[in-house]
Design a protein around this motif. Structure first.
Motif, PDB file in Angstrom:
ATOM      1  N   UNK A 273      42.221  91.850  69.824  1.00  0.00           N
ATOM      2  CA  UNK A 273      42.701  91.921  71.208  1.00  0.00           C
ATOM      3  C   UNK A 273      44.225  91.798  71.242  1.00  0.00           C
ATOM      4  N   UNK A 274      44.835  92.613  72.082  1.00  0.00           N
ATOM      5  CA  UNK A 274      46.290  92.627  72.226  1.00  0.00           C
ATOM      6  C   UNK A 274      46.618  91.932  73.552  1.00  0.00           C
ATOM      7  N   UNK A 275      46.497  90.593  73.557  1.00  0.00           N
ATOM      8  CA  UNK A 275      46.598  89.854  74.815  1.00  0.00           C
ATOM      9  C   UNK A 275      47.455  88.604  74.646  1.00  0.00           C
ATOM     10  N   UNK A 276      47.847  88.035  75.802  1.00  0.00           N
ATOM     11  CA  UNK A 276      48.558  86.764  75.790  1.00  0.00           C
ATOM     12  C   UNK A 276      47.556  85.618  75.743  1.00  0.00           C
ATOM     13  N   UNK A 277      48.002  84.520  75.151  1.00  0.00           N
ATOM     14  CA  UNK A 277      47.182  83.310  75.097  1.00  0.00           C
ATOM     15  C   UNK A 277      47.091  82.667  76.475  1.00  0.00           C
ATOM     16  N   UNK A 278      48.211  82.625  77.204  1.00  0.00           N
ATOM     17  CA  UNK A 278      48.233  81.962  78.502  1.00  0.00           C
ATOM     18  C   UNK A 278      48.031  80.464  78.384  1.00  0.00           C
ATOM     19  N   UNK A 279      48.313  79.909  77.223  1.00  0.00           N
ATOM     20  CA  UNK A 279      48.027  78.489  76.989  1.00  0.00           C
ATOM     21  C   UNK A 279      49.032  77.582  77.700  1.00  0.00           C
ATOM     22  N   UNK A 280      50.307  77.870  77.555  1.00  0.00           N
ATOM     23  CA  UNK A 280      51.331  77.003  78.133  1.00  0.00           C
ATOM     24  C   UNK A 280      52.242  77.736  79.117  1.00  0.00           C
ATOM     25  N   UNK A 281      52.150  79.040  79.176  1.00  0.00           N
ATOM     26  CA  UNK A 281      52.906  79.809  80.160  1.00  0.00           C
ATOM     27  C   UNK A 281      52.082  81.032  80.546  1.00  0.00           C
ATOM     28  N   UNK A 282      52.265  81.458  81.785  1.00  0.00           N
ATOM     29  CA  UNK A 282      51.553  82.659  82.237  1.00  0.00           C
ATOM     30  C   UNK A 282      52.484  83.862  82.281  1.00  0.00           C
ATOM     31  N   UNK A 283      53.752  83.668  81.863  1.00  0.00           N
ATOM     32  CA  UNK A 283      54.669  84.799  81.888  1.00  0.00           C
ATOM     33  C   UNK A 283      54.238  85.814  80.821  1.00  0.00           C
ATOM     34  N   UNK A 284      54.045  87.059  81.224  1.00  0.00           N
ATOM     35  CA  UNK A 284      53.564  88.061  80.258  1.00  0.00           C
ATOM     36  C   UNK A 284      54.500  88.185  79.049  1.00  0.00           C
ATOM     37  N   UNK A 285      53.899  88.346  77.893  1.00  0.00           N
ATOM     38  CA  UNK A 285      54.676  88.600  76.689  1.00  0.00           C
ATOM     39  C   UNK A 285      55.260  87.370  76.030  1.00  0.00           C
TER      40      UNK A 285
ATOM     41  N   UNK B 276      53.697  97.284  74.028  1.00  0.00           N
ATOM     42  CA  UNK B 276      54.479  98.233  74.831  1.00  0.00           C
ATOM     43  C   UNK B 276      55.975  97.994  74.637  1.00  0.00           C
ATOM     44  N   UNK B 277      56.382  96.735  74.631  1.00  0.00           N
ATOM     45  CA  UNK B 277      57.809  96.425  74.438  1.00  0.00           C
ATOM     46  C   UNK B 277      58.293  96.971  73.100  1.00  0.00           C
ATOM     47  N   UNK B 278      57.492  96.796  72.062  1.00  0.00           N
ATOM     48  CA  UNK B 278      57.896  97.305  70.734  1.00  0.00           C
ATOM     49  C   UNK B 278      57.936  98.831  70.728  1.00  0.00           C
ATOM     50  N   UNK B 279      56.961  99.446  71.380  1.00  0.00           N
ATOM     51  CA  UNK B 279      56.913 100.917  71.411  1.00  0.00           C
ATOM     52  C   UNK B 279      58.111 101.485  72.161  1.00  0.00           C
ATOM     53  N   UNK B 280      58.484 100.833  73.261  1.00  0.00           N
ATOM     54  CA  UNK B 280      59.632 101.311  74.048  1.00  0.00           C
ATOM     55  C   UNK B 280      60.921 101.132  73.243  1.00  0.00           C
ATOM     56  N   UNK B 281      61.051  99.972  72.592  1.00  0.00           N
ATOM     57  CA  UNK B 281      62.275  99.700  71.831  1.00  0.00           C
ATOM     58  C   UNK B 281      62.424 100.657  70.654  1.00  0.00           C
TER      59      UNK B 281
ATOM     60  N   UNK C 168      57.570  90.372  82.645  1.00  0.00           N
ATOM     61  CA  UNK C 168      57.909  89.991  81.270  1.00  0.00           C
ATOM     62  C   UNK C 168      59.416  90.110  81.015  1.00  0.00           C
ATOM     63  N   UNK C 169      60.163  90.451  82.055  1.00  0.00           N
ATOM     64  CA  UNK C 169      61.615  90.536  81.917  1.00  0.00           C
ATOM     65  C   UNK C 169      62.103  91.903  81.487  1.00  0.00           C
ATOM     66  N   UNK C 170      61.231  92.895  81.530  1.00  0.00           N
ATOM     67  CA  UNK C 170      61.625  94.241  81.119  1.00  0.00           C
ATOM     68  C   UNK C 170      62.577  94.889  82.111  1.00  0.00           C
ATOM     69  N   UNK C 171      63.528  95.651  81.589  1.00  0.00           N
ATOM     70  CA  UNK C 171      64.450  96.361  82.479  1.00  0.00           C
ATOM     71  C   UNK C 171      63.752  97.606  83.030  1.00  0.00           C
ATOM     72  N   UNK C 172      64.280  98.082  84.138  1.00  0.00           N
ATOM     73  CA  UNK C 172      63.671  99.236  84.811  1.00  0.00           C
ATOM     74  C   UNK C 172      64.740 100.295  85.030  1.00  0.00           C
TER      75      UNK C 172
END
Lengths: 139, 154
Positions: A96-108, B53-58, B146-150
């Motif tokens: 799975x290519x997902x976030x853990x979401x353990x300590x933050x919910x900010x994506x990535x 996606x971030x890696x693919x874009x970069x 996620x802080x990505x630029x647009x």
């Protein structure tokens, strides 16, 4: 000395789990999406878990600070960490290519990986040592 | 044992009360089986996360296709993405306005994790014969979070 270290560890763990729980309480939809993305629970349980789990983290974290309640708190935290570790391991095994979401919910910011498994193993060990071990008087 | 149970009861009471007090409480049962990610998986489509996606874009490692309407694309899109609204995708491909090699990695997206266009575009491309298609289901909203630029075209 050991009692002081256990006491410090309990304060650290309580703070850590309050820190982990608050963002999930503030953004339950985002946390429900994190839970859903593991694809482990049936529909009927996803939102319930997303609502309940952060409060369990906070209540169990606070219980660690109360001498009479610390073992119950440690039992919950070790259980929650164990369940999270199993979910992470299954997620990794399934690619799975997902976030853990353990300590933050900010994506990535918290992609699942071997580091998350190692971190959880260390936290389980610390929780059991500080919270479940032989009662030691706080300094 | 009593205290373990008491912690559970306290947590349940807190979660129920706080959710009830929210302006828009989270329903106890969500419609997750209808969620775009679930439908994508059921259709056999692969999902990519924000990190991929971030890696693919970069690295310019994939063609990123924006399935939203052109006006939304012009207002802001993931850097390097191309506009391919799913409802006119066939037209764009046949008129060669967008050229895509069949095997090239393609990532589609739309606005948020509750929009359908990215999924529809990915399924259309797969039906058309493209073989390396993935969906970024979080959409532009997750990219921004996620802080990505647009990039915009205004």
């Amino acid at each position: 000395m050991k009692a002081r270290l256990q006491f410090a560890a309990r304060i650290f763990l309580a703070g850590l789990f309050i820190y982990a729980g608050l963002p999930k309480i503030l953004a339950p939809e985002a946390f429900a999406l994190v839970v859903f993305r593991f694809h482990l629970l049936p529909d009927v349980l996803i939102n319930v878990v997303a609502l309940l789990l952060p409060w369990l983290e906070i209540c169990a974290g606070l219980a660690l600070l109360l001498p009479a309640w610390r073992r119950a708190g440690a039992a919950w935290l070790a259980g929650l960490l164990g369940a999270a570790t199993a979910a992470l391991a299954l997620g990794l095994a399934r690619g799975l290519d997902i976030d853990c979401g353990c300590f933050t919910l900010q994506p990535g910011r918290s992609h699942i990986g071997l580091w998350s498994l190692l971190r959880n193993a260390l936290l389980i060990t610390l929780t059991l040592w500080a919270g479940w071990g032989k009662p030691a008087h706080a300094p | 044992m009593f205290r373990v149970l008491a912690i559970f009861i306290l947590a349940t009471a807190c979660s129920a009360s706080v959710n009830w007090l929210r302006r828009a409480p989270l329903p106890l049962r969500g419609e997750w089986s209808k969620h775009v990610e679930q439908r994508a998986l059921q259709a056999g489509l692969q999902l990519v996360g924000i990190g991929t996606l971030q890696r693919a874009v970069a690295a310019h490692g994939a063609r990123v296709l924006d399935a939203r309407p052109p006006a939304d694309f012009r207002a802001g899109h993931i850097p390097g993405a191309q506009s391919m609204p799913f409802d006119i995708a066939a037209e764009l491909l046949t008129s060669m306005q967008i050229e895509l090699q069949r095997e090239i990695p393609i990532i589609t997206y739309c606005a948020r994790n509750d929009c359908d266009e990215g999924l529809e575009l990915a399924l259309f491309l797969r039906r058309t014969g493209y073989t390396n298609i993935t969906l970024f289901a979080g959409g532009l909203a997750e990219w921004r979070a996620a802080g990505g630029t647009v990039e915009s075209e205004r």
